[in-house]
Design an enzyme around this catalytic site. Structure first.
Site, short mmCIF file in Angstrom:
data_model
loop_
_atom_site.label_atom_id
_atom_site.label_comp_id
_atom_site.label_asym_id
_atom_site.label_seq_id
_atom_site.Cartn_x
_atom_site.Cartn_y
_atom_site.Cartn_z
N GLY A 44 -10.30 36.15 14.31
CA GLY A 44 -10.29 35.17 15.66
C GLY A 44 -11.91 34.58 15.81
O GLY A 44 -12.69 35.26 15.48
N GLN A 49 -18.60 30.47 20.23
CA GLN A 49 -19.17 31.46 19.02
C GLN A 49 -19.87 30.62 18.14
O GLN A 49 -20.70 31.13 17.43
CB GLN A 49 -18.07 32.35 18.44
CG GLN A 49 -17.74 33.52 19.57
CD GLN A 49 -16.69 34.36 18.65
OE1 GLN A 49 -15.64 34.09 18.67
NE2 GLN A 49 -17.37 35.37 18.09
N CYS A 97 -16.53 42.08 17.07
CA CYS A 97 -16.70 40.57 17.42
C CYS A 97 -17.92 39.98 16.45
O CYS A 97 -18.84 40.65 16.39
CB CYS A 97 -17.04 40.37 18.86
SG CYS A 97 -17.41 39.00 19.53
N LEU A 98 -17.44 38.97 16.03
CA LEU A 98 -18.39 38.23 15.09
C LEU A 98 -19.90 38.01 15.64
O LEU A 98 -20.97 37.97 15.10
CB LEU A 98 -17.80 36.82 14.51
CG LEU A 98 -16.51 37.20 13.74
CD1 LEU A 98 -15.88 35.74 13.36
CD2 LEU A 98 -16.91 38.08 12.31
N HIS A 139 -9.03 38.78 23.79
CA HIS A 139 -10.41 38.82 23.27
C HIS A 139 -11.00 37.42 23.08
O HIS A 139 -12.13 36.98 23.69
CB HIS A 139 -10.55 39.51 21.79
CG HIS A 139 -11.71 39.53 21.46
ND1 HIS A 139 -12.77 40.61 21.25
CD2 HIS A 139 -12.77 38.52 20.90
CE1 HIS A 139 -13.62 40.42 20.60
NE2 HIS A 139 -13.90 39.03 20.44
N GLU A 140 -10.03 36.37 22.39
CA GLU A 140 -10.62 35.06 22.39
C GLU A 140 -10.68 34.34 23.52
O GLU A 140 -11.65 33.45 23.89
CB GLU A 140 -9.88 34.43 21.12
CG GLU A 140 -9.92 35.07 19.95
CD GLU A 140 -11.29 35.29 19.36
OE1 GLU A 140 -12.03 34.69 19.55
OE2 GLU A 140 -11.22 36.40 18.57
N HIS A 143 -13.71 34.80 25.57
CA HIS A 143 -15.12 34.03 25.14
C HIS A 143 -15.02 32.89 26.17
O HIS A 143 -15.89 32.26 26.34
CB HIS A 143 -14.77 33.83 23.82
CG HIS A 143 -15.33 34.73 22.96
ND1 HIS A 143 -16.71 35.41 22.95
CD2 HIS A 143 -14.81 35.70 21.93
CE1 HIS A 143 -16.70 36.34 21.85
NE2 HIS A 143 -15.70 36.39 21.38
CO CO Z 1 -15.24 37.94 19.84
#
Ligand code: CO
Length: 192
Positions: A44, A49, A97-98, A139-140, A143
């Site tokens: 995701g 991000q 998380c990236l 989660h997304e 953000h």
């Molecule tokens: Co994330």
């Protein structure tokens, strides 16, 4: 591939803005986000991000469709999403998380999410998801609200990873995709 914004960067803490059909180069941005997500081995990715404070995220969980039934066909674009409600049993599971590389911590989330959104063709959807994909969505979506999964872990664990989070902010980590670190100052090159 787009650089991924690291923990501590102000864009990750902003509440993102809705977009309309005239948003410039949206299709290219979505393509680039998918490429970035695949290159960095994520499932995701939210626009903040990649340093864009807009209400857009993507997800692709199809690599897990053999083990996780709800992941079947779950490759999606969410534009201007609105979570209507979460429900069901709270479930605890490790998340990563990236933007926060090399850290995985247990996060508790409701098992079901109802979400309204537009897809990449600007078709409206009002869908309910369960299990693993409901977790990805939550989660997304967080953000877009300036919330990170590390905000939701227990305080003791948070204290234990504080130094690691600091190191990420300072760029003191090894990661094999391109990132933007908040504390990297521009070098002063002017002589006087
Ligand atoms: Co994330």
């Amino acid at each position: 591939m787009l650089p991924v914004v690291a923990y501590g960067h102000p864009t990750l803490r902003k509440v993102s803005q809705e977009i309309d059909k005239d948003y410039p180069d949206l299709e290219n941005l979505i393509d680039a986000m998918f490429e970035t997500m695949y290159e960095s081995v994520g499932i995701g990715l939210a626009a903040p991000q990649v340093n864009k404070s807009i209400r857009l995220f993507i997800a692709d969980a199809t690599q897990y469709e053999d083990e996780i039934p709800e992941a079947r066909g779950f490759k999606k674009v969410f534009i201007n999403p609105q979570i209507i409600e979460t429900s069901g049993e709270p479930v605890s599971l490790d998340e990563g998380c990236l933007s926060i590389p090399l850290i995985r911590e247990e996060v508790t989330r409701d098992n079901t999410v109802r979400i309204q959104y537009y897809d990449k063709d600007w078709q409206f959807h009002d869908d309910t998801y369960n299990g693993y994909v409901a977790r990805i969505i939550q989660h997304e979506y967080d953000h877009l609200e300036g919330i990170l999964f590390t905000d939701k872990i227990n305080p003791l664990r948070k204290a234990l990873i504080k130094k690691k989070l600091n190191d990420i902010s300072k760029g003191k980590i090894k990661v094999d995709y391109k990132m933007i670190f908040p504390s990297q100052k521009k070098k002063l090159t002017r002589s006087y």
